[in-house]
Scaffold this active site. Structure first.
Site, PDB file in Angstrom:
ATOM      1  N   CYS A   1      40.852  26.164  25.741  1.00  0.00           N
ATOM      2  CA  CYS A   1      40.598  27.612  26.199  1.00  0.00           C
ATOM      3  C   CYS A   1      39.977  27.945  27.395  1.00  0.00           C
ATOM      4  CB  CYS A   1      39.391  28.111  25.135  1.00  0.00           C
ATOM      5  SG  CYS A   1      39.922  27.939  23.516  1.00  0.00           S
ATOM      6  N   HIS A  10      36.921  34.994  27.371  1.00  0.00           N
ATOM      7  CA  HIS A  10      37.800  34.341  26.256  1.00  0.00           C
ATOM      8  C   HIS A  10      37.582  34.836  24.988  1.00  0.00           C
ATOM      9  CE1 HIS A  10      39.941  31.452  24.350  1.00  0.00           C
ATOM     10  NE2 HIS A  10      39.150  30.807  23.654  1.00  0.00           N
ATOM     11  N   ASN A  63      42.917  34.007  18.662  1.00  0.00           N
ATOM     12  CA  ASN A  63      42.522  33.299  19.841  1.00  0.00           C
ATOM     13  C   ASN A  63      43.854  32.514  20.359  1.00  0.00           C
ATOM     14  OD1 ASN A  63      41.711  31.450  21.701  1.00  0.00           O
ATOM     15  ND2 ASN A  63      40.122  30.349  20.260  1.00  0.00           N
TER      16      ASN A  63
HETATM   17  N1  ACO Z   1      38.168  32.339   4.520  1.00  0.00           N
HETATM   18  C1  ACO Z   1      37.507  32.255   3.540  1.00  0.00           C
HETATM   19  N2  ACO Z   1      36.167  31.686   3.577  1.00  0.00           N
HETATM   20  C2  ACO Z   1      36.182  30.656   4.694  1.00  0.00           C
HETATM   21  C3  ACO Z   1      36.855  30.644   5.527  1.00  0.00           C
HETATM   22  C4  ACO Z   1      38.043  31.450   5.666  1.00  0.00           C
HETATM   23  N3  ACO Z   1      39.219  31.462   6.772  1.00  0.00           N
HETATM   24  N4  ACO Z   1      36.605  29.383   6.300  1.00  0.00           N
HETATM   25  C5  ACO Z   1      35.662  29.003   5.923  1.00  0.00           C
HETATM   26  N5  ACO Z   1      35.316  29.398   4.746  1.00  0.00           N
HETATM   27  C6  ACO Z   1      34.144  29.229   3.859  1.00  0.00           C
HETATM   28  C7  ACO Z   1      33.720  28.035   4.370  1.00  0.00           C
HETATM   29  O1  ACO Z   1      34.098  27.147   3.021  1.00  0.00           O
HETATM   30  C8  ACO Z   1      32.135  28.140   3.786  1.00  0.00           C
HETATM   31  O2  ACO Z   1      32.041  28.207   2.527  1.00  0.00           O
HETATM   32  P1  ACO Z   1      30.554  27.570   1.864  1.00  0.00           P
HETATM   33  O3  ACO Z   1      29.502  28.354   2.105  1.00  0.00           O
HETATM   34  O4  ACO Z   1      30.685  27.920   0.195  1.00  0.00           O
HETATM   35  O5  ACO Z   1      30.547  26.231   2.182  1.00  0.00           O
HETATM   36  C9  ACO Z   1      31.919  29.326   4.525  1.00  0.00           C
HETATM   37  O6  ACO Z   1      33.103  30.021   4.648  1.00  0.00           O
HETATM   38  C10 ACO Z   1      31.348  29.235   5.796  1.00  0.00           C
HETATM   39  O7  ACO Z   1      30.937  30.559   6.227  1.00  0.00           O
HETATM   40  P2  ACO Z   1      29.949  30.881   7.553  1.00  0.00           P
HETATM   41  O8  ACO Z   1      28.869  29.808   7.235  1.00  0.00           O
HETATM   42  O9  ACO Z   1      29.563  32.380   7.500  1.00  0.00           O
HETATM   43  O10 ACO Z   1      30.716  30.430   8.802  1.00  0.00           O
HETATM   44  P3  ACO Z   1      30.521  30.653  10.083  1.00  0.00           P
HETATM   45  O11 ACO Z   1      29.599  31.839  10.482  1.00  0.00           O
HETATM   46  O12 ACO Z   1      30.169  29.198  10.750  1.00  0.00           O
HETATM   47  O13 ACO Z   1      31.947  31.409  10.828  1.00  0.00           O
HETATM   48  C11 ACO Z   1      33.776  30.363  12.380  1.00  0.00           C
HETATM   49  C12 ACO Z   1      32.819  30.487  10.906  1.00  0.00           C
HETATM   50  C13 ACO Z   1      34.418  31.719  12.280  1.00  0.00           C
HETATM   51  C14 ACO Z   1      34.913  29.430  12.412  1.00  0.00           C
HETATM   52  C15 ACO Z   1      32.587  30.106  13.282  1.00  0.00           C
HETATM   53  O14 ACO Z   1      32.040  28.786  13.245  1.00  0.00           O
HETATM   54  C16 ACO Z   1      33.208  30.232  14.801  1.00  0.00           C
HETATM   55  O15 ACO Z   1      33.875  31.197  15.160  1.00  0.00           O
HETATM   56  N6  ACO Z   1      33.100  28.994  15.490  1.00  0.00           N
HETATM   57  C17 ACO Z   1      33.461  29.129  16.637  1.00  0.00           C
HETATM   58  C18 ACO Z   1      35.018  28.899  17.206  1.00  0.00           C
HETATM   59  C19 ACO Z   1      35.550  28.820  18.387  1.00  0.00           C
HETATM   60  O16 ACO Z   1      34.811  29.484  19.347  1.00  0.00           O
HETATM   61  N7  ACO Z   1      36.337  27.736  18.716  1.00  0.00           N
HETATM   62  C20 ACO Z   1      36.407  27.640  20.268  1.00  0.00           C
HETATM   63  C21 ACO Z   1      37.853  27.940  20.973  1.00  0.00           C
HETATM   64  S1  ACO Z   1      39.016  27.209  20.157  1.00  0.00           S
HETATM   65  C22 ACO Z   1      39.693  26.158  21.445  1.00  0.00           C
HETATM   66  O17 ACO Z   1      39.083  25.662  22.261  1.00  0.00           O
HETATM   67  C23 ACO Z   1      40.971  25.492  21.204  1.00  0.00           C
END
Ligand code: ACO
Length: 336
Positions: A113, A263, A293
């Protein structure tokens, strides 16, 4: 003084739109979950034998046209990507072939990124030293072919889209440092302690046997893995740090910045960064809703879209910051 500036930009996304509802039956997800957690509404995916170099080519041709230059004037190609056409040679070489500019150096940057900011920084060094005059810097990704499109991959696979953004960086003689368009600075960082927090484990050459085995495929190790919460925590810390560092180095205050290009990994991350600095909404705008993204392509796409939307205008002082896998992060300040 001899410096570099962004002469023009271009962007390209493949025509096929994939909405959150399209993903729901594949990945056991929902439009509501994706929108609430990330702000993403849709993304673009390539179809058929379209590769990263093809998207990069389209964006580059537009940037070259917008710059009003001939491709023969390009002295170097720098292509940031994490989704290479092939393991080797670098994708910049495939782009070079398609662009028809043999002989000039063609370099791949693998900083995810933050890749475009790294690319911009490398271009800036070559231009400041007088080595090259005109450099094509691109960020391009085809994520869609590398994602686990089953419920196992839903935490990551909903986040990414395909696309490319390109910039023509040229040498400029700065006469008035407070008014002229030029790149003030770039600041780059990485911390490999966290390399395995967001990565693709296989194929790889750090194995005892072959770099790719049936077992790796069966275990899904060929797909990206992410500790989402940890990435989030670091992103909201490192991006502001990188902006602070750039402001300090240039003796600027946050109010001096006319426009921000962040980003686009998650709308919540961007909102938290903006809130931390009390940046008003009219000073930045988001593309994540439409494109998700697009990793290395995100910053140049953001610049190009903001220009076409009439938000980013010539003469504005712009700050850009990114954070991603590696972990890598960085910032750039430039007068557009
Ligand atoms: N659809 C439905 N449910 C989902 C999904 C989905 N796509 N993905 C995960 N879940 C579920 C999980 O199984 C989990 O369920 P559980 O609670 O029953 O175990 C729950 O949702 C997790 O939910 P949250 O805790 O609310 O998730 P969070 O708030 O952590 O959000 C996310 C997840 C969006 C991925 C967040 O952590 C995030 O944006 N992280 C940063 C991503 C990022 O910045 N990447 C960097 C750049 S990428 C690069 O450099 C290549």
């Amino acid at each position: 003084m001899l410096r570099s500036k962004i002469l023009a930009t271009g962007m390209y996304v493949p025509p096929k739109v994939v909405t959150n509802n399209d993903l729901a039956p594949m990945m056991d997800t929902s439009d509501e979950w994706i929108r609430q957690r990330t702000g993403i509404e849709q993304r673009h995916w390539v179809e058929g034998k379209v590769a990263t170099s093809d998207l990069a080519l389209e964006a580059s041709l537009i940037a070259i046209k917008n710059a009003g230059i001939d491709k023969s004037q390009i002295d170097m190609i720098i292509l940031a990507n994490l989704s290479p056409d092939h393991e080797f040679p670098g994708t910049a070489c495939f782009l070079q072939k398609k662009l028809g500019v043999p002989g000039i150096p063609a370099l791949d940057v693998r900083q995810q990124c933050t890749g475009f900011i790294y690319g911009l920084s490398i271009a800036d060094q070559y231009i400041r030293t007088g080595t090259y005059k005109t450099i094509l810097v691109i960020g391009a990704e085809v994520h869609s072919k590398g994602l686990d499109k089953t419920p196992n991959g839903r935490e990551i696979s909903v986040l990414f889209g395909d696309g490319a953004g390109a910039a023509i960086i040229t040498a400029t003689e700065v006469k008035d440092p407070k008014k002229d368009s030029y790149l003030y600075s770039t600041h780059l960082h990485a911390d490999g302690t966290f390399a395995e927090e967001l990565w693709v484990p296989s194929p790889g050459f750090d194995t005892t046997g072959d770099r790719l085995t049936q077992q790796m495929m069966d275990e899904g190790l060929i797909y990206p893995k992410m500790n989402g919460k940890n990435v989030f925590v670091h992103a909201v810390k490192r991006m502001p740090e990188a902006i602070e560092e750039a402001l300090k180095a240039n003796e600027l205050k946050i109010e001096d910045i006319d426009f921000f290009v962040f980003h686009q990994a998650n709308l919540r991350i961007i909102d938290m960064v903006a809130k931390q600095f009390s940046i008003p909404e009219h000073k930045y705008f988001n593309t994540i809703q439409k494109y998700a993204n697009t990793t290395a392509a995100t910053i140049p796409i953001g610049i190009d879209e903001a220009v076409r939307a009439g938000k980013l205008k010539k003469g504005m002082l712009v700050a850009s910051a990114a954070f991603g896998s590696g972990f890598t992060w960085g910032s750039a300040i430039f007068r557009f």
